[in-house]
Scaffold this active site. Structure first.
Site, PDB file in Angstrom:
ATOM      1  N   HIS A 178       0.790  -1.396   0.077  1.00  0.00           N
ATOM      2  CA  HIS A 178       0.023   0.048  -0.004  1.00  0.00           C
ATOM      3  C   HIS A 178       0.783   1.373  -0.099  1.00  0.00           C
ATOM      4  O   HIS A 178       0.308   2.253   0.329  1.00  0.00           O
ATOM      5  CB  HIS A 178      -0.915   0.086   0.968  1.00  0.00           C
ATOM      6  CG  HIS A 178      -2.064  -1.102   1.160  1.00  0.00           C
ATOM      7  ND1 HIS A 178      -2.963  -1.502   2.184  1.00  0.00           N
ATOM      8  CD2 HIS A 178      -2.410  -1.800  -0.040  1.00  0.00           C
ATOM      9  CE1 HIS A 178      -3.486  -2.600   1.563  1.00  0.00           C
ATOM     10  NE2 HIS A 178      -3.403  -2.746   0.340  1.00  0.00           N
ATOM     11  N   SER A 210      -6.828  -7.240   9.783  1.00  0.00           N
ATOM     12  CA  SER A 210      -8.133  -7.411   9.692  1.00  0.00           C
ATOM     13  C   SER A 210      -8.470  -8.193   8.540  1.00  0.00           C
ATOM     14  O   SER A 210      -9.787  -8.768   8.547  1.00  0.00           O
ATOM     15  CB  SER A 210      -8.983  -6.463   9.873  1.00  0.00           C
ATOM     16  OG  SER A 210      -8.847  -5.499   8.877  1.00  0.00           O
TER      17      SER A 210
END
Ligand code: OAD
Length: 229
Positions: A105, A172
């Site tokens: 990212h 997550s």
């Protein structure tokens, strides 16, 4: 020959260094609208808000240190071919000594021009609206925003396909395509998970440490040493 240990890390591994996660209570996305600070449209609408958001993150990153989870992962390079695929934009894996880190990212300490495909430039200071590259093109944070391609995905998939062991730590698994890397794990690969409150139930994990990153890494290392002794 050393086994290939592939790691998918997320914000949770840096939590004990004092870096906020995104989706825990008081997480970053609780206090910000993602579309304002992490999308190309948000940057077009209000570039100042966006550069300020990442300037604050960069300043904070310069004030924190890697924790034992980062350090233990770096130590594992003595026994394994460790390849880290991180969703994190911090540089704490590198500062802990890991030598093989792929940032899916982007990176807080890099910027690039707004032209598609432009090369990242090291950047340790605040970024301002009006800062340009040598051609006079506005610079932006080197961050993959929502709605943008993840250019390193193909490289990440190749790494995962060669895994003998796979560790998921502090994520997550809510964000795709990163979370989809779990589908590329080859058959017969051992799967380990470290996360204190991951909601997803990964039923095929060989070991699921429902604890913090530092404690989970200590337990994982104990387990690995038992296997190798
Ligand atoms: P999240 O905030 O979605 O998830 C953090 C995970 O860390 C959760 O599963 C927590 O249970 C776990 N966690 C919390 N404290 C922990 C600790 N001390 N030790 C270990 N785990 C802990 O963060 P990510 O999964 O990394 O993308 O989020 C993925 C992407 O969403 C980020 O890269 C970011 C965000 O939008 C971009 O900005 C492009």
């Amino acid at each position: 020959m050393k086994k290939n240990l592939v790691v998918l890390s997320g914000a949770g591994i840096s939590a004990e260094s004092g870096v906020r996660t995104f989706r825990d209570s008081n997480g970053l996305w609780e206090n910000h609208r993602v579309e304002d600070v992490a999308s190309p449209e948000g940057f077009e609408r209000n570039p100042q808000l966006v550069v300020d958001f990442y300037n604050e993150r960069r300043r904070q990153l310069n004030a924190v240190q890697p924790n034992d989870a980062h350090r233990l992962l770096a130590e594992l390079e003595q026994d394994f071919n460790v390849r880290i695929i991180t969703q994190n934009v911090d540089d704490l894996h590198e500062r802990a000594g890991s030598s093989n880190v792929l940032h899916l990212h982007g990176e807080l300490k890099k910027v690039r021009s707004v032209l598609p495909g432009s090369e990242p430039i090291e950047w340790n200071l605040d970024l301002n609206v009006g800062d340009t590259d040598s051609q006079g093109i506005q610079l932006r944070p080197h961050i993959v925003w929502f709605g943008e391609e993840v250019p390193e995905m193909a490289a990440a998939e190749k790494i995962v396909e060669l895994a003998d062991m796979f560790l998921v730590i502090g994520t997550s698994l809510q964000v795709y395509p990163a979370a989809g890397l779990l589908h590329n794990i080859p058959g017969g690969c051992e799967l380990f998970v470290i996360d204190p409150h991951l909601k997803l139930n990964i039923t095929n994990a060989d070991n699921f440490y429902r604890t913090t990153a530092t404690e989970g890494m200590r337990l994982l290392l104990q387990g690995l040493r038992k296997i190798s002794n």
